[in-house]
Design an enzyme around this catalytic site. Structure first.
Site, PDB file in Angstrom:
ATOM      1  N   ASN A  36       0.818  -1.219   0.000  1.00  0.00           N
ATOM      2  CA  ASN A  36       0.000   0.000   0.000  1.00  0.00           C
ATOM      3  C   ASN A  36       0.853   1.270   0.000  1.00  0.00           C
ATOM      4  O   ASN A  36       0.584   2.209  -0.750  1.00  0.00           O
ATOM      5  CB  ASN A  36      -0.940   0.005   1.206  1.00  0.00           C
ATOM      6  CG  ASN A  36      -1.944  -1.133   1.136  1.00  0.00           C
ATOM      7  OD1 ASN A  36      -2.077  -1.774   0.088  1.00  0.00           O
ATOM      8  ND2 ASN A  36      -2.630  -1.389   2.230  1.00  0.00           N
TER       9      ASN A  36
ATOM     10  N   LYS B 269      -9.178  18.140 -50.940  1.00  0.00           N
ATOM     11  CA  LYS B 269      -9.211  18.347 -49.487  1.00  0.00           C
ATOM     12  C   LYS B 269      -7.871  18.182 -48.798  1.00  0.00           C
ATOM     13  O   LYS B 269      -7.042  17.395 -49.208  1.00  0.00           O
ATOM     14  CB  LYS B 269     -10.223  17.383 -48.852  1.00  0.00           C
ATOM     15  CG  LYS B 269     -11.637  17.762 -49.218  1.00  0.00           C
ATOM     16  CD  LYS B 269     -12.625  16.889 -48.501  1.00  0.00           C
ATOM     17  CE  LYS B 269     -12.654  17.200 -47.022  1.00  0.00           C
ATOM     18  NZ  LYS B 269     -13.391  16.168 -46.295  1.00  0.00           N
TER      19      LYS B 269
ATOM     20  N   SER C 136      -7.918  13.408 -48.629  1.00  0.00           N
ATOM     21  CA  SER C 136      -9.082  12.541 -48.621  1.00  0.00           C
ATOM     22  C   SER C 136      -8.863  11.455 -49.664  1.00  0.00           C
ATOM     23  O   SER C 136      -8.229  11.686 -50.692  1.00  0.00           O
ATOM     24  CB  SER C 136     -10.319  13.359 -48.977  1.00  0.00           C
ATOM     25  OG  SER C 136     -11.324  12.519 -49.466  1.00  0.00           O
TER      26      SER C 136
ATOM     27  N   HIS D  52     -18.707  36.492 -30.353  1.00  0.00           N
ATOM     28  CA  HIS D  52     -19.848  35.734 -30.914  1.00  0.00           C
ATOM     29  C   HIS D  52     -19.517  35.173 -32.300  1.00  0.00           C
ATOM     30  O   HIS D  52     -20.399  34.952 -33.112  1.00  0.00           O
ATOM     31  CB  HIS D  52     -21.111  36.593 -31.023  1.00  0.00           C
ATOM     32  CG  HIS D  52     -21.455  37.327 -29.765  1.00  0.00           C
ATOM     33  ND1 HIS D  52     -22.302  36.830 -28.802  1.00  0.00           N
ATOM     34  CD2 HIS D  52     -21.017  38.525 -29.283  1.00  0.00           C
ATOM     35  CE1 HIS D  52     -22.401  37.688 -27.793  1.00  0.00           C
ATOM     36  NE2 HIS D  52     -21.611  38.726 -28.061  1.00  0.00           N
TER      37      HIS D  52
ATOM     38  N   GLU E 242      -7.920  18.371 -35.159  1.00  0.00           N
ATOM     39  CA  GLU E 242      -9.206  17.694 -34.942  1.00  0.00           C
ATOM     40  C   GLU E 242      -9.082  16.616 -33.863  1.00  0.00           C
ATOM     41  O   GLU E 242      -9.938  16.475 -32.997  1.00  0.00           O
ATOM     42  CB  GLU E 242      -9.699  17.045 -36.237  1.00  0.00           C
ATOM     43  CG  GLU E 242     -10.211  18.043 -37.252  1.00  0.00           C
ATOM     44  CD  GLU E 242     -10.615  17.351 -38.547  1.00  0.00           C
ATOM     45  OE1 GLU E 242     -11.818  17.260 -38.806  1.00  0.00           O
ATOM     46  OE2 GLU E 242      -9.724  16.877 -39.285  1.00  0.00           O
TER      47      GLU E 242
HETATM   48  N1  ARG Z   1      -1.937  -3.579  -7.379  1.00  0.00           N
HETATM   49  C1  ARG Z   1      -2.320  -2.774  -6.265  1.00  0.00           C
HETATM   50  C2  ARG Z   1      -2.700  -1.385  -6.754  1.00  0.00           C
HETATM   51  O1  ARG Z   1      -2.284  -0.990  -7.780  1.00  0.00           O
HETATM   52  C3  ARG Z   1      -1.171  -2.620  -5.312  1.00  0.00           C
HETATM   53  C4  ARG Z   1      -1.574  -2.464  -3.886  1.00  0.00           C
HETATM   54  C5  ARG Z   1      -2.234  -3.679  -3.422  1.00  0.00           C
HETATM   55  N2  ARG Z   1      -2.395  -3.755  -2.042  1.00  0.00           N
HETATM   56  C6  ARG Z   1      -3.140  -4.707  -1.484  1.00  0.00           C
HETATM   57  N3  ARG Z   1      -3.216  -4.736  -0.225  1.00  0.00           N
HETATM   58  N4  ARG Z   1      -3.772  -5.576  -2.243  1.00  0.00           N
HETATM   59  O2  ARG Z   1      -3.471  -0.694  -6.099  1.00  0.00           O
END
Ligand code: ARG
Length: 452
Positions: free
Chosen positions: A94, A267, A261, A140, A274
């Site tokens: 995490n 064209k 085109s 405008h 675009e």
């Molecule tokens: N693949 C996960 C993501 O991108 C990584 C973190 C995952 N953490 C966990 N506790 N499963 O968010």
């Protein structure tokens, strides 16, 4: 289930950042006495070996290892044996994934400041070549008052300057280290977060471990800044598309940015502007997508947050593509000065100046406005423009008109009369260009410093 939940197919783009973060983490584990130094050396060598394999395209990623973090760890253990399993001490995926995203995005932000600066350079270059080119200015989408084409281009330089400043400001919120937050609560190991931050060039560390792993504001902020840039590019694109139509014929884009085109040989389609205009939609979509993913999400990490990546990568690629093409497209475009001049000569965009002329002779503005309304109507009914009228004809509408009205109505005079700071008079535009160049040089210095 593995395929559905894996992110390796897209987060492999974070491989370099992941290894960079791991090298700093394991160095810290050694320095804090959490791992013996010879384990640290083995892990570092292993990480560099895996890095080489990835760079050479030799590492086969697998969805059964879910994401880039586990794929790299697996390759590390394959390479150095069970000691590789010590890398993840005092860390969680995490805080690891959040760190990778911060490392990735701070590089991109610097890159985009550089690309925007290049685009400003191209616009300023065209502006300098068009300091005498007069073109109708519109409100405008109706001809309003004549302006210098340089003035019109410099408006975009100001817009992109705001984009640059927003990116530069966002940098300080991106450049903060989440690592050390663990899964959400911190870690029992005596780690040194500030030492990791220093190694990785972060200005600081997250204050709160829950916030560190839950925060995706910095990505949303980037997607928002990117949306604004695309919105600006799409407005410029729309003008380029209009101006290169046969109806306007004000500019011609280089063939390199257009296509023909397959069935209509006459064209020349402005494909690049675009597509830039069209791709603005997906960039907005990615912003709204991530805002929605994060909405109501409880703290701390939730798997939903894995959805932060594809939209971000897509926005980065979309913006890179647009900005890389835009600067050369602007600097190679041909400006049809004669055609612009013709357009100015054949319109009533000098009408406001007649009103101002009468006001200077003492007539209240409302009455002057009425006089000029009648004068223009007379012109339209008689197929004339203001400069075609004789003094006798002018006198039908007001006795205040004198010979000098013909000078006042010349487009150069009309433009140069707007001699106010930020206005279109040529000396004002020259000064605006000089100021923009000074700012341009400062941005360039910032870019040089931060891209190291
Ligand atoms: N693949 C996960 C993501 O991108 C990584 C973190 C995952 N953490 C966990 N506790 N499963 O968010």
């Amino acid at each position: 289930m593995e395929e559905y939940t894996a992110s390796i197919l897209f987060d492999k783009e974070l491989a370099e950042e992941d290894i960079q973060g791991s090298l700093a983490h394991v160095t810290m584990l050694g320095k804090c006495g959490i791992l013996p130094l010879d384990d640290v050396e083995k892990i570092k060598d292993g990480l560099l070996h895996v890095q080489g394999m990835i760079r050479r395209g030799e590492l086969e990623f697998s969805v059964s290892d879910e994401d880039i973090h586990m794929n790299i760890e697996k390759a590390l253990i394959d390479e150095v044996g069970p000691v590789g399993g010590k890398l993840h001490t005092g860390r969680s995926r995490n805080d690891q994934v959040a760190t990778d995203m911060h490392l990735y995005l701070r590089k991109r932000v610097v890159e985009f400041v550089g690309l925007l600066n290049k685009l400003q350079e191209a616009l300023i270059g065209q502006a300098k070549q068009n300091l005498e080119t007069i073109v109708p200015g519109y409100t405008h989408l109706q001809r309003a008052q004549p302006i210098l084409f340089a003035h019109h281009l410099m408006a975009y330089v100001s817009m992109f300057q705001r984009d640059i400043e927003r990116l530069q400001d966002s940098y300080k919120r991106i450049n903060v280290l989440p690592l050390g937050a663990g899964a959400l609560a911190g870690t029992t190991f005596p780690i040194d977060r500030h030492f990791v931050a220093e190694q990785l060039g972060f200005d600081g560390v997250y204050e709160n471990s829950l916030d560190a792993v839950s925060d995706r504001d910095f990505i949303i902020e980037f997607l928002s800044n990117a949306s604004m840039i695309m919105m600006h590019l799409s407005r410029l694109s729309e003008e380029f598309i209009l101006w290169s139509s046969t109806e306007f014929h004000f500019i011609e884009l280089d063939d390199a940015f257009c296509t023909g085109s397959s069935i209509m040989p006459q064209k020349k389609n402005p494909d690049v502007p675009e597509l830039v205009r069209g791709k603005t939609g997906r960039v907005y979509g990615n912003l709204v997508g991530l805002l929605t993913v994060l909405k109501s999400l409880p703290l701390a990490y939730n798997k939903d947050m894995q959805e932060d990546k594809e939209g971000m990568f897509d926005t980065v690629r979309t913006l890179q593509g647009a900005l890389q093409l835009y600067a050369p497209m602007v600097s190679t475009m041909k400006v049809n000065k004669e055609r612009m001049r013709q357009a100015v000569n054949q319109d009533f965009s000098n009408a406001t100046d007649i009103a101002d002329y009468l006001v200077n002779k003492g007539l209240p503005f409302r009455q002057a406005h009425e006089v000029i309304g009648k004068t223009v109507l007379y012109c339209i009914q008689n197929g004339k423009f203001l400069l075609d009228l004789t003094l006798d004809e002018f006198h039908q509408f007001s006795k205040l008109f004198e010979q000098d009205i013909y000078k006042v109505l010349q487009p150069e005079q009309v433009v140069n009369a707007r001699n106010v700071y930020g206005g279109t008079a040529s000396n004002q535009v020259s000064e605006a260009i000089a100021r923009a160049e000074a700012v341009f040089n400062k941005t360039n210095e910032w870019f040089e410093q931060y891209s190291k």
